[in-house]
Design a protein around this motif. Structure first.
Motif, PDB file in Angstrom:
ATOM      1  N   LEU A   1       0.818  -1.209   0.000  1.00 47.33           N
ATOM      2  CA  LEU A   1       0.000   0.000   0.000  1.00 47.33           C
ATOM      3  C   LEU A   1       0.856   1.265   0.000  1.00 47.33           C
ATOM      4  O   LEU A   1       0.490   2.275  -0.605  1.00 47.33           O
TER       5      LEU A   1
ATOM      6  N   THR B   1       0.649   1.035  -6.651  1.00 49.41           N
ATOM      7  CA  THR B   1      -0.736   1.436  -6.901  1.00 49.41           C
ATOM      8  C   THR B   1      -1.646   0.240  -7.159  1.00 49.41           C
ATOM      9  O   THR B   1      -2.700   0.372  -7.763  1.00 49.41           O
TER      10      THR B   1
ATOM     11  N   SER C   1      -6.377   0.987  10.907  1.00 48.22           N
ATOM     12  CA  SER C   1      -7.007   1.898   9.945  1.00 48.22           C
ATOM     13  C   SER C   1      -7.399   1.090   8.726  1.00 48.22           C
ATOM     14  O   SER C   1      -6.957  -0.046   8.545  1.00 48.22           O
TER      15      SER C   1
ATOM     16  N   THR D   1      -7.347   2.067   2.621  1.00 46.92           N
ATOM     17  CA  THR D   1      -7.333   3.346   1.918  1.00 46.92           C
ATOM     18  C   THR D   1      -6.734   4.445   2.786  1.00 46.92           C
ATOM     19  O   THR D   1      -5.910   5.252   2.326  1.00 46.92           O
ATOM     20  N   GLN D   2      -7.144   4.485   4.067  1.00 49.29           N
ATOM     21  CA  GLN D   2      -6.585   5.484   4.976  1.00 49.29           C
ATOM     22  C   GLN D   2      -5.076   5.296   5.118  1.00 49.29           C
ATOM     23  O   GLN D   2      -4.308   6.265   5.113  1.00 49.29           O
TER      24      GLN D   2
ATOM     25  N   ARG E   1      -2.955   3.889   3.011  1.00 49.28           N
ATOM     26  CA  ARG E   1      -2.267   4.287   1.771  1.00 49.28           C
ATOM     27  C   ARG E   1      -2.141   5.808   1.680  1.00 49.28           C
ATOM     28  O   ARG E   1      -1.085   6.342   1.342  1.00 49.28           O
ATOM     29  N   ASN E   2      -3.209   6.510   1.983  1.00 46.93           N
ATOM     30  CA  ASN E   2      -3.176   7.971   1.897  1.00 46.93           C
ATOM     31  C   ASN E   2      -2.180   8.571   2.893  1.00 46.93           C
ATOM     32  O   ASN E   2      -1.428   9.491   2.567  1.00 46.93           O
ATOM     33  N   GLN E   3      -2.154   8.032   4.115  1.00 51.31           N
ATOM     34  CA  GLN E   3      -1.236   8.546   5.132  1.00 51.31           C
ATOM     35  C   GLN E   3       0.212   8.220   4.774  1.00 51.31           C
ATOM     36  O   GLN E   3       1.103   9.049   4.971  1.00 51.31           O
TER      37      GLN E   3
ATOM     38  N   ARG F   1       1.523   7.893   1.890  1.00 50.14           N
ATOM     39  CA  ARG F   1       2.002   8.644   0.718  1.00 50.14           C
ATOM     40  C   ARG F   1       2.015  10.146   0.942  1.00 50.14           C
ATOM     41  O   ARG F   1       2.531  10.888   0.117  1.00 50.14           O
ATOM     42  N   GLN F   2       1.480  10.603   2.066  1.00 50.57           N
ATOM     43  CA  GLN F   2       1.449  12.038   2.328  1.00 50.57           C
ATOM     44  C   GLN F   2       2.850  12.641   2.391  1.00 50.57           C
ATOM     45  O   GLN F   2       3.094  13.694   1.803  1.00 50.57           O
TER      46      GLN F   2
ATOM     47  N   ARG G   1       4.223  13.074  -1.110  1.00 57.82           N
ATOM     48  CA  ARG G   1       3.587  14.168  -1.841  1.00 57.82           C
ATOM     49  C   ARG G   1       4.102  15.509  -1.344  1.00 57.82           C
ATOM     50  O   ARG G   1       4.331  16.443  -2.113  1.00 57.82           O
ATOM     51  N   SER G   2       4.300  15.618   0.002  1.00 58.06           N
ATOM     52  CA  SER G   2       4.800  16.852   0.565  1.00 58.06           C
ATOM     53  C   SER G   2       6.205  17.150   0.063  1.00 58.06           C
ATOM     54  O   SER G   2       6.534  18.293  -0.265  1.00 58.06           O
TER      55      SER G   2
END
Length: 316
Positions: free
Chosen positions: A264, A268, A296, A299-300, A302-304, A306-307, A310-311
């Motif tokens: 995750l 992708t 979690s 999806t949560q 994966r988003n956390q 990759r944050q 992205r930053s």
């Protein structure tokens, strides 16, 4: 499909090891260096000479030429030529390294050559290995694995001492090979290893572990794993928990979730495909198991995960 081989290879692959070799230490006379606590693993060996390793809370250990050591998430420790030498902070001495070496005392009198490396792991899965390691593992040169480890330390020392093309790559691979051989040596030391690392030496339990890692997508049952181990279900379940620390099917879930966290965070792959790759018939069953273990939803997570990436990409 996720790639799986055997428990050691799989765990090290998930750990994403990052290796820093050296500087090596060459010393003479009275000396002692105090190292602060650090995360994960440090490996070292004596190319020449002898010294003391003094780990906080443990008896001093005398290391001789050809001996190797591994420190797992250790407390502060001291390396010293003699027990009565007054330690000084290693960080300041290490910062003065030149050409891959730290030198203490007259170069013409050097009687110690110590090669060391630090291996850091992906924090998300580091516990797969670090939870199984004691603070200190010593492999003597006359141990069944000792001669091979001494040869690897010699090779590593040679690479540190020359500025050849591809040196960092060679050093990184040698350090990981050294880590695997240290783990093998530790697993062979009677009554010392714990968890899956020690269980690999048990024929029946080891066979079940290797089967799980070879096909994590298979819908394993306790009966199947017991048959692979040539044991009854009750005997297998008891033996597995005794050696590994958790019941067999709980280990399977934990390993699947370790693989899922890694996937995750790094690719992708659709969650529905990841569910099938880790042995779940539906995305909802996978998500329920993931939430129970990780805390979690996939999806949560994966988003956390990759944050930060992205930053960094946005320069923030």
């Amino acid at each position: 499909m996720l790639g799986f081989r055997d428990p050691v290879a799989d765990a090290i692959g998930l750990l994403r090891p990052r290796t820093v070799i050296g500087p090596s230490l060459r010393a003479a006379g009275q000396w002692a260096l105090r190292f602060d606590t650090f995360l994960h693993v440090r490996i070292g060996g004596l190319v020449r000479g002898a010294c003391w390793l003094i780990l906080e809370g443990h008896e001093p250990v005398f290391l001789r030429e050809g001996d190797t050591f591994m420190l797992g998430n250790p407390p502060p420790y001291v390396l010293a030529g003699t027990l009565d030498a007054r330690p000084r902070p290693a960080e300041a001495v290490w910062s003065g390294a030149e050409d891959g070496f730290v030198r203490i005392g007259p170069e013409s009198e050097e009687d110690l050559y110590l090669c060391v490396g630090h291996i850091a792991f992906d924090e998300e899965n580091a516990a797969l290995l670090t939870d199984l390691l004691p603070p200190l593992v010593i492999v003597r040169v006359d141990d069944p694995h000792g001669g091979r480890l001494a040869q690897l330390i010699d090779l590593l020392a040679i690479e540190v001492g020359v500025a050849a093309a591809g040196g960092p790559l060679v050093q990184n691979h040698l350090a990981q090979i050294l880590l695997v051989h240290m783990l093998r040596a530790h697993a062979g030391q009677t009554d010392r290893p714990t968890g899956w690392l020690g269980a690999l030496n048990e024929d029946g339990i080891g066979a079940a572990l290797r089967a799980v890692h070879a096909d994590v997508a298979h819908s394993w049952s306790l009966k199947e794993l017991a048959e692979i181990s040539h044991m009854s279900r009750s005997a297998f379940a008891q033996a597995f928990k005794r050696h590994v620390g958790v019941p067999p099917l709980e280990y399977l879930i934990q390993w699947r979730m370790s693989l899922a966290r890694d996937a995750l965070a790094r690719d992708t792959l659709p969650i529905s495909e990841l569910a099938r790759a880790t042995g779940y018939l539906s995305e909802s069953a996978f998500s329920t198991a993931f939430r129970r273990v990780v805390g979690s939803s996939p999806t949560q997570f994966r988003n956390q995960a990759r944050q930060p990436a992205r930053s960094a990409a946005n320069g923030s």
